[in-house]
Design an enzyme around this catalytic site. Structure first.
Site, PDB file in Angstrom:
ATOM      1  N   GLU A  47      24.357 -20.196  24.860  1.00  0.00           N
ATOM      2  CA  GLU A  47      25.694 -20.807  24.947  1.00  0.00           C
ATOM      3  C   GLU A  47      25.736 -22.041  24.030  1.00  0.00           C
ATOM      4  OE1 GLU A  47      26.084 -23.122  28.561  1.00  0.00           O
ATOM      5  OE2 GLU A  47      28.254 -22.791  28.650  1.00  0.00           O
ATOM      6  N   ASN A 110      35.055 -22.279  25.384  1.00  0.00           N
ATOM      7  CA  ASN A 110      33.605 -22.089  25.304  1.00  0.00           C
ATOM      8  C   ASN A 110      33.414 -20.584  25.066  1.00  0.00           C
ATOM      9  OD1 ASN A 110      30.863 -21.834  25.763  1.00  0.00           O
ATOM     10  ND2 ASN A 110      30.834 -23.230  27.514  1.00  0.00           N
ATOM     11  N   LYS A 127      34.633 -18.168  27.930  1.00  0.00           N
ATOM     12  CA  LYS A 127      34.075 -18.432  29.269  1.00  0.00           C
ATOM     13  C   LYS A 127      35.159 -18.637  30.322  1.00  0.00           C
ATOM     14  CE  LYS A 127      30.591 -21.543  31.358  1.00  0.00           C
ATOM     15  NZ  LYS A 127      29.640 -22.636  31.026  1.00  0.00           N
ATOM     16  N   GLU A 146      32.793 -29.717  31.449  1.00  0.00           N
ATOM     17  CA  GLU A 146      33.398 -28.494  30.891  1.00  0.00           C
ATOM     18  C   GLU A 146      34.851 -28.345  31.316  1.00  0.00           C
ATOM     19  OE1 GLU A 146      31.269 -24.817  30.272  1.00  0.00           O
ATOM     20  OE2 GLU A 146      29.540 -25.712  31.279  1.00  0.00           O
ATOM     21  N   CYS A 172      26.816 -18.579  30.714  1.00  0.00           N
ATOM     22  CA  CYS A 172      26.181 -19.516  31.641  1.00  0.00           C
ATOM     23  C   CYS A 172      26.652 -19.405  33.085  1.00  0.00           C
ATOM     24  CB  CYS A 172      26.303 -20.932  31.120  1.00  0.00           C
ATOM     25  SG  CYS A 172      25.109 -21.996  31.959  1.00  0.00           S
ATOM     26  N   ASN A 197      23.080 -22.993  29.243  1.00  0.00           N
ATOM     27  CA  ASN A 197      22.526 -24.363  29.202  1.00  0.00           C
ATOM     28  C   ASN A 197      22.529 -24.821  30.655  1.00  0.00           C
ATOM     29  OD1 ASN A 197      22.645 -25.862  26.247  1.00  0.00           O
ATOM     30  ND2 ASN A 197      24.214 -24.287  26.415  1.00  0.00           N
TER      31      ASN A 197
HETATM   32  N1  CDV Z   1      26.610 -24.547  31.169  1.00  0.00           N
HETATM   33  C1  CDV Z   1      26.755 -24.195  32.475  1.00  0.00           C
HETATM   34  O1  CDV Z   1      27.654 -23.443  32.825  1.00  0.00           O
HETATM   35  N2  CDV Z   1      25.860 -24.732  33.329  1.00  0.00           N
HETATM   36  C2  CDV Z   1      25.931 -24.523  34.768  1.00  0.00           C
HETATM   37  C3  CDV Z   1      25.388 -25.731  35.510  1.00  0.00           C
HETATM   38  C4  CDV Z   1      26.304 -26.883  35.423  1.00  0.00           C
HETATM   39  C5  CDV Z   1      25.199 -25.425  36.982  1.00  0.00           C
HETATM   40  C6  CDV Z   1      25.155 -23.282  35.196  1.00  0.00           C
HETATM   41  O2  CDV Z   1      25.684 -22.529  36.011  1.00  0.00           O
HETATM   42  O3  CDV Z   1      24.004 -23.104  34.793  1.00  0.00           O
END
Ligand code: CDV
Length: 311
Positions: A47, A110, A127, A146, A172, A197
């Site tokens: 990501e 994103n 996203k 975000e 993510c 991430n």
């Molecule tokens: N980049 C993300 O979406 N990170 C989230 C963190 C904040 C919990 C994740 O679900 O990994």
């Protein structure tokens, strides 16, 4: 004849704020070259793979934030990656921050794309599950903004026949939600490509920190098994601007088994030969949706957002 897709999750170590896009693209190209050397068809990058994970900082200066966004892909700085993919005949999936003029206004998403073996973008996803918060919360060790810097994606979860398989993407936080995989499962997905991430420290729930890798694997393994699909998860990880992010990039079979997993928290290729025909064994038996699903009983899932417990 089995349908084998040789795939690499291209895990990235940290990208610091001072690192230039050109230096990051060189790292991506290096991983792409290594993957080609191993006979890979497809490489999955994390990501927001072109810069440091900027939602960790609060600012009211939109210009400062927009410097982390791409207004074109490929751009002058990312073109070498696309050219290399075309030359090596290796596809890739790349996450980036997208700044686009759409519906008569500037919009920020994103985003991730799949690029085919000729170096052309063939699928885009924005996203949907944006974690974190929209306002400054100084009590946190670091921010997760975000919800401030991105809009919720407006492309649903598209899937497409690419390289002989049915491919889709998630980004993510999406990987923690069963709906993500099920929507694509209902479109016949055979491989879900996920970049992430994930800070180890979860400010609202620090008691979860020691379970970070477990929850990462649990979510992706469940999504794979319950939908009879391969899942490829690629992390950006290590200590980035003082914030530790988990690695554990993985390739997961439709059985839910982890086939390969990263050992480091740095740039690392995780490789597997993925037989897409293995999906059918799950899609046609335990998770034969047409035979066994009961959508009438699932109405609440789309009619209600939050949980309402009995009085
Ligand atoms: N980049 C993300 O979406 N990170 C989230 C963190 C904040 C919990 C994740 O679900 O990994």
């Amino acid at each position: 004849m089995s349908r084998i897709l040789t795939v690499a999750a291209a895990q990235l170590g940290p990208i610091q704020r001072a690192d230039t896009r050109a230096s990051v693209v060189r790292r991506l190209c290096d991983l792409l070259r290594q993957a080609a050397g191993h006979g890979c068809d497809l490489v999955v990058f994390p990501e927001l793979a072109l810069t440091t994970f900027f939602p960790r900082w609060y600012t009211e200066d939109q210009t400062e934030i927009d410097a982390f966004f791409e207004t074109a892909l490929p751009s002058a700085e990312t073109a070498p990656l696309f050219a290399l993919a075309g030359a090596l005949k290796v596809g890739f999936c790349l996450g980036y921050a997208e700044l686009v003029e759409e519906d008569g206004r500037l919009r920020r998403f994103n985003t991730s794309v799949i690029v085919d073996k000729s170096g052309e973008i063939v699928l885009k996803y924005r996203k949907i599950h944006l974690p974190g918060h929209a306002e400054h919360e100084p009590w946190r060790a670091f921010q997760h903004l975000e919800k401030r810097y991105f809009e919720v994606g407006n492309l649903n979860w598209p899937v497409r026949r690419i390289m002989g398989g049915v491919l889709g993407m998630a980004i993510c936080n999406d990987r923690r939600w069963p709906e993500t995989y099920r929507v694509m499962g209902l479109k016949g997905v055979e491989m879900v490509l996920i970049g992430y991430n994930t800070p180890r420290h979860n400010p609202p729930a620090p008691d979860h920190d020691r379970l970070s890798e477990f929850h990462n694997q649990l979510s992706m393994q469940a999504g794979a098994y319950q939908n009879g699909t391969w899942v490829v998860g690629a992390a950006k990880c290590g200590v980035e601007e003082g914030c530790e992010m988990i690695g554990a990039s993985s390739i997961i079979a439709p059985s839910g088994q982890i086939v390969a997993q990263a050992l480091t928290q740095d740039d690392e290729l995780v490789l597997a030969r993925c037989d897409l025909d293995m999906c059918a064994s799950y899609k046609e038996t335990t998770f034969n949706f047409a035979k066994h699903r009961q959508p009438e009983a699932y109405r609440l899932i789309v009619e209600q957002t939050g949980a309402i417990a009995p009085e």
